[in-house]
Design a protein around this motif. Structure first.
Motif, short mmCIF file in Angstrom:
data_model
loop_
_atom_site.label_atom_id
_atom_site.label_comp_id
_atom_site.label_asym_id
_atom_site.label_seq_id
_atom_site.Cartn_x
_atom_site.Cartn_y
_atom_site.Cartn_z
N GLN A 1 -7.25 8.94 -3.93
CA GLN A 1 -7.27 7.97 -2.85
C GLN A 1 -6.12 8.26 -1.90
OE1 GLN A 1 -7.45 4.70 -5.86
NE2 GLN A 1 -8.31 3.69 -4.08
N SER A 2 -6.34 7.96 -0.69
CA SER A 2 -5.29 8.19 0.31
C SER A 2 -4.09 7.31 0.06
CB SER A 2 -5.83 7.89 1.71
OG SER A 2 -6.94 8.71 1.95
N ASP B 1 6.09 14.57 -1.14
CA ASP B 1 7.55 14.58 -1.13
C ASP B 1 8.12 13.20 -0.90
OD1 ASP B 1 7.69 17.45 -1.31
OD2 ASP B 1 6.91 17.44 0.75
N PHE B 2 7.39 12.42 -0.16
CA PHE B 2 7.85 11.07 0.15
C PHE B 2 6.77 10.09 -0.25
CE2 PHE B 2 9.43 13.94 3.45
CZ PHE B 2 10.79 13.80 3.28
N SER B 3 7.20 8.90 -0.48
CA SER B 3 6.20 7.85 -0.60
C SER B 3 6.37 6.92 0.58
CB SER B 3 6.36 7.11 -1.93
OG SER B 3 7.61 6.45 -1.97
N LEU B 4 5.25 6.55 1.14
CA LEU B 4 5.28 5.62 2.26
C LEU B 4 4.73 4.31 1.74
CD1 LEU B 4 5.79 5.25 5.31
CD2 LEU B 4 3.38 5.82 5.67
N VAL B 5 5.59 3.32 1.70
CA VAL B 5 5.19 2.03 1.12
C VAL B 5 5.02 1.02 2.23
CG1 VAL B 5 5.76 0.27 -0.56
CG2 VAL B 5 6.53 2.62 -0.92
N GLY B 6 3.81 0.50 2.33
CA GLY B 6 3.56 -0.51 3.35
C GLY B 6 3.54 -1.90 2.73
N PHE B 7 4.38 -2.75 3.27
CA PHE B 7 4.47 -4.11 2.72
C PHE B 7 3.64 -5.07 3.54
CE2 PHE B 7 8.30 -1.91 1.44
CZ PHE B 7 8.44 -2.28 0.11
N SER B 8 3.06 -6.05 2.86
CA SER B 8 2.23 -7.01 3.57
C SER B 8 3.06 -8.15 4.14
CB SER B 8 1.18 -7.58 2.63
OG SER B 8 1.81 -8.36 1.63
N SER B 9 4.18 -8.41 3.55
CA SER B 9 4.96 -9.56 3.99
C SER B 9 6.39 -9.43 3.48
CB SER B 9 4.36 -10.85 3.44
OG SER B 9 4.43 -10.85 2.04
N THR C 1 1.18 -0.05 9.45
CA THR C 1 1.43 1.36 9.74
C THR C 1 0.45 2.25 9.00
OG1 THR C 1 3.76 0.77 9.91
CG2 THR C 1 3.23 3.12 9.75
N LEU C 2 0.28 1.93 7.71
CA LEU C 2 -0.62 2.76 6.91
C LEU C 2 -2.05 2.63 7.38
CD1 LEU C 2 1.86 2.12 4.71
CD2 LEU C 2 0.30 3.52 3.35
N THR C 3 -2.42 1.41 7.73
CA THR C 3 -3.78 1.19 8.23
C THR C 3 -4.01 1.99 9.50
OG1 THR C 3 -3.55 -1.05 7.39
CG2 THR C 3 -5.45 -0.61 8.81
N LYS C 4 -3.00 1.96 10.34
CA LYS C 4 -3.10 2.67 11.62
C LYS C 4 -3.26 4.16 11.40
CE LYS C 4 -0.45 3.37 15.83
NZ LYS C 4 0.92 3.15 16.38
N VAL D 1 0.88 -1.16 0.00
CA VAL D 1 0.00 0.00 0.00
C VAL D 1 0.92 1.21 0.00
CG1 VAL D 1 -1.83 1.21 1.22
CG2 VAL D 1 -1.68 -1.28 1.35
N THR D 2 0.66 2.10 -0.92
CA THR D 2 1.55 3.25 -1.03
C THR D 2 0.77 4.54 -0.85
OG1 THR D 2 2.82 2.01 -2.62
CG2 THR D 2 3.25 4.38 -2.47
N ALA D 3 1.30 5.38 0.03
CA ALA D 3 0.67 6.68 0.22
C ALA D 3 1.75 7.73 0.03
CB ALA D 3 0.09 6.78 1.62
N SER D 4 1.34 8.91 -0.32
CA SER D 4 2.36 9.95 -0.41
C SER D 4 2.31 10.81 0.85
CB SER D 4 2.15 10.78 -1.66
OG SER D 4 0.85 11.30 -1.69
#
Ligand SMILES: Nc1ncnc2c1ncn2[C@@H]1O[C@H](COP(=O)(O)OP(=O)(O)OP(=O)(O)O)[C@@H](O)[C@H]1O
Ligand SMILES: [Mg+2]
Lengths: 238, 554
Positions: free
Chosen positions: B318-319, B186-194, B293-296, B120-123
């Protein structure tokens, strides 16, 4: 000359079945035309050939002598009448077996295989006959060369390298190789010098008289005719 | 049998003629052997290219299909001057968006899926007192406000990016997929599932230069790892806390604990979006964390946020973007998955695509072309060979009529004469076959590779003509860009600019070695052709009239 070592075992032929008086070869009212409905080259001919004799067939060119030989040697069958070998109609026999075992033919043009050596030509005929020989084939073949008065050093020479007279002798040796009962020669002395002619004729006489074969020679030569036992005159066609 | 002996003798007697025959047969056989080896190798390559290789695939929303459906019918589905109704389209895109649950619904073993993972990627924006992003030149940008405005730049399309399926992060990986589609911030926050997702990280594989990667539990939320470039630029060390802001609302700050610093395996420092790209798309500015983290933080795909771009337009995006990847044990499983998922009701506005399979199909084009060429060559060579063999046999036998005459005259039966000729022919052609197969075996590999490389070259030329790879299915771009691309539908040309790397990825070696199967086939074909011409010879012999010997003189 009197070399009689060519004692190839006679194949199981019903020679004994020959009735008294039945000649080894008989032409019974034989007619032949090359084309269906064409002119009869052989026209209602009857004749008997005996074993132990040299028969000369004479006649003008085109009389059908070669044609007659092809009928006797089973290369073809008559359009009319029958050719009988030991009383059996050639038309009903396996003529390949007949050619390979019972007769030896010396063709007008020899018809040896040019690529093969003298010995190979002779031995190929022995192989083709399917007969069993009590001695190595090569030995028999070399003796045959002696018999036709061809020096043995010709044995491994290719036919192509031989003169006409030498080829003639090889052709005779080949015809004799499987110990046939009938020996047929088409103008065997056609292009030979008189001395060689005489020599060849002597071989044929010896075959007939000593080895009891039926020898049939087509010839234009009066000397040959005179030397032979019987002369069969073939009339010119009209 | 004397006839066989005679045949063998004849082979050596007629050396010249037979040598010529052997040469001709050998040439034909060599050509046919090479052609056959190529055909077999191509089949082999086709069958085994994806063997022992996991395949990843994604399900994506097909914008075009959707566009067609939202347009009034009658304009035959094309955008003929008329602009599609953007808001309706956006609405339908949003409705059609697959959720994590939807994706997981299909990630069942029943469908052949071996495993699945997602990112899941958010900026994120730079916070007032937080870390600064690294810009394209590798320097820290001075003003975080300025940098967040380049939101409309085209994103890199993922298809050009190979993923870990072909060997877990190869060195020549370019760019990323999925996560690197962030267009704002400015940043991408990438959340990995596994861990599997990490192995297939959007920016290529990476190694930890210090610290260690985060876990996936609830407790591990807030744990992040940052790139060595970003760490250097901001003096971050393991254990530090970093602060960043929400991309839409810079007043919302997030604080993360840096548990590790990673270093990308590839030196792909340049973001691929060009000078206008957001710094968020720079791999250096990718902050990796777990999906929890992203879910939180509430940065999930089902939520939206408002973004204002440089022209003052406000868009709803989308967020976060979800990139869901299915992993299969092989092509068969993938094919089954496609079938099963369709049966399970996945509509045709969604495309199922696999980088691996597409790349494989792509590389198969050259091989297929070569295979077609080789097949044609094989047929032509065999046809010509058959004709040549027949003609030679007929000429040969006509020349040897006299021999047939002599043999039949001395009482050799025609069947035996025919056998003799057949044996001679067989011996000669077998020698020719053996020589030809030998020559073919020696040359098949270099010849086929030369042919293949010319095919590949041709293929690359065609691609450069198009400026992209050919024969891409529409909407076959990877799953993830679709979601973020929704707001900027019309401005991005489809396809990949990076055709060069596809040429690179093509199979340019073909293992066209002559194996036993090839030899077996060649022998079979050779013997069949020989027997066929022997049959011709036999017919010739059988028709021979023995009487003709009187006319045939030597
Ligand atoms: N294959 C054939 N087809 C048609 N006619 C033939 C054939 N062979 C020979 N003839 C004809 O048959 C007749 C007899 O020919 P044959 O060869 O038997 O004569 P010959 O007596 O042997 O002559 P020569 O003494 O010249 O050898 C000739 O008129 C010839 O034209
Ligand atoms: Mg004559």
């Amino acid at each position: 000359m009197t070399d009689k070592k060519n004692t190839a075992a006679p194949a199981a032929q019903p020679a004994a079945a020959l009735e008294a008086g039945e000649p080894i070869l008989r032409l019974g009212d034989v007619s032949y035309a090359y084309k269906k409905g064409g002119p009869l080259v052989i026209d209602h001919l009857s004749y008997s050939f005996d074993t132990g004799r040299v028969t000369s067939i004479m006649g003008p060119s085109g009389a059908g002598k070669t044609t007659l030989l092809s009928l006797i040697s089973g290369l073809t069958v008559p359009t009319g009448g029958r050719v009988l070998f030991e009383g059996r109609d050639l038309a009903t026999l396996d003529r390949y077996d007949y050619r390979s075992r019972d007769i030896g033919v010396i063709f007008q043009s020899f018809n040896l295989l040019p690529g093969l050596t003298v010995l190979e030509n002779i031995m190929l005929t022995m192989d083709a006959s399917g007969k069993r020989f009590d001695r190595p084939k090569k030995e028999i073949a070399l003796e045959l060369l002696d018999q036709v008065h061809l020096p043995r050093h010709y044995a491994d020479e290719r036919i192509l390298h031989l003169s006409g007279g030498e080829q003639q002798r090889v052709a005779i040796a080949r015809a004799l190789s499987d110990d046939p009962k009938v020996v047929i020669a088409d103008e065997p002395t056609g292009n030979l010098d008189p001395a060689t002619q005489e020599d060849i004729m002597a071989i044929f006489l010896e075959l007939a008289h000593e080895q009891d074969k039926c020898v049939i020679i087509v010839t234009h030569s009066p000397q040959i005719a005179k030397a032979s036992d019987t002369v069969f005159e073939l009339k010119a066609r009209r | 049998m004397f006839i066989v002996r005679n045949a063998l003798c004849n082979v050596t007697r007629n050396k010249g003629r037979n040598a010529l025959m052997i040469i001709i047969v050998a040439i034909i056989t060599a050509a046919a052997t090479v052609a056959l080896a190529i055909v077999q190798a191509a089949q082999q390559a086709r069958a085994s290219a994806l063997d022992n290789t996991t395949i990843t695939a994604q399900i994506s929303l097909d914008r075009r299909a959707l566009m067609g459906s939202t347009q009034p019918s009658g304009s035959d589905g094309t955008t003929s001057g008329e602009k599609p109704d953007m808001s309706a389209l956006q609405q339908s895109m949003a409705d059609k968006q697959l959720t994590l649950a939807d994706y997981e619904e299909y990630a069942k073993a029943d469908y052949g899926v071996r495993s699945s993972y997602y990112t899941v990627t958010a900026s994120l924006a730079a916070a007032e007192d937080g870390i600064e992003p690294v810009d394209s030149n590798g320097t820290v940008t001075s003003s975080s406000e300025d940098s967040s405005d380049s939101g409309t730049t085209d994103t890199q399309d993922a298809p050009s990016a190979p993923d870990g399926g072909m060997g877990g992060g190869m060195g020549d990986m370019r760019g990323g997929k999925g996560g690197m589609t962030v267009t704002t911030g400015d940043f991408s926050l990438v959340g990995f599932s596994s861990d599997e997702a990490i192995l297939n990280a959007p920016n290529g594989s990476f190694t930890m230069s210090s610290g260690e990667a985060f876990g996936y539990g609830e407790d591990d939320a807030d744990e992040v790892i940052v790139s060595d470039t970003l760490a250097q630029a901001n003096g971050i060390e393991v254990g530090d806390k970093i602060t960043v802001a929400n991309a839409a609302d810079t007043d919302t700050d997030y604080t993360f604990t840096v548990v590790g610093i990673y270093s990308n395996a590839t030196d792909e420092a340049q973001p691929q979006g060009g000078p206008m790209a957001s710094t968020a798309s720079d791999p250096a500015n990718a902050i990796y964390t777990n999906e929890a983290t992203l879910t939180k933080l509430g940065l999930t795909p089902d939520k939206t946020m408002e973004i204002t771009d440089s022209r003052g337009n406000t868009r709803t995006v989308q967020s976060a973007q979800l990139s869901f990847t299915y992993v299969f044990a092989g092509k068969e499983e993938y094919d089954r998955f496609v079938e099963d998922v369709r049966k399970a009701g996945l509509g045709h506005e969604y495309t199922i695509s696999s980088e691996d399979v597409e790349r494989y199909e792509q590389s198969m084009v050259a091989i297929d072309n070569l295979s077609k060429f080789a097949t044609t060559m094989l047929i032509v060579v065999l046809a010509v060979g058959a004709v040549v063999l027949m003609v030679l046999t007929v000429f040969n036998i006509r020349e040897r009529k006299y021999e047939i005459g002599v043999l039949t005259a001395i009482g050799v039966k025609k069947a035996k004469v025919a056998t003799q000729f057949a044996v001679e022919l067989l011996v000669v052609t077998l020698v020719g076959l053996a020589v030809g197969i030998g020559v073919g075996a020696a040359t098949s590999v270099p010849v086929s590779n030369a042919l293949l490389s010319s095919q590949v070259e041709q293929q690359s030329q065609q691609m450069s003509q198009f400026g992209r790879q050919m024969q891409r299915p529409d909407g076959g771009s990877s799953a993830t860009d679709v979601q973020q691309a929704a707001p900027q539908l019309s401005d991005a040309p489809q396809g990949t600019p990076g055709f060069g790397e596809h040429a690179q990825n093509m199979i340019d070696q073909l293992n066209a070695t002559v194996n036993w199967a090839t030899i077996g086939w060649m022998l079979l074909v050779g013997v069949v052709l020989t027997l066929l011409s022997a049959l011709v010879a036999a017919v010739f012999v059988m028709r021979y009239e023995p009487l003709r010997i009187l006319a045939d003189r030597s």
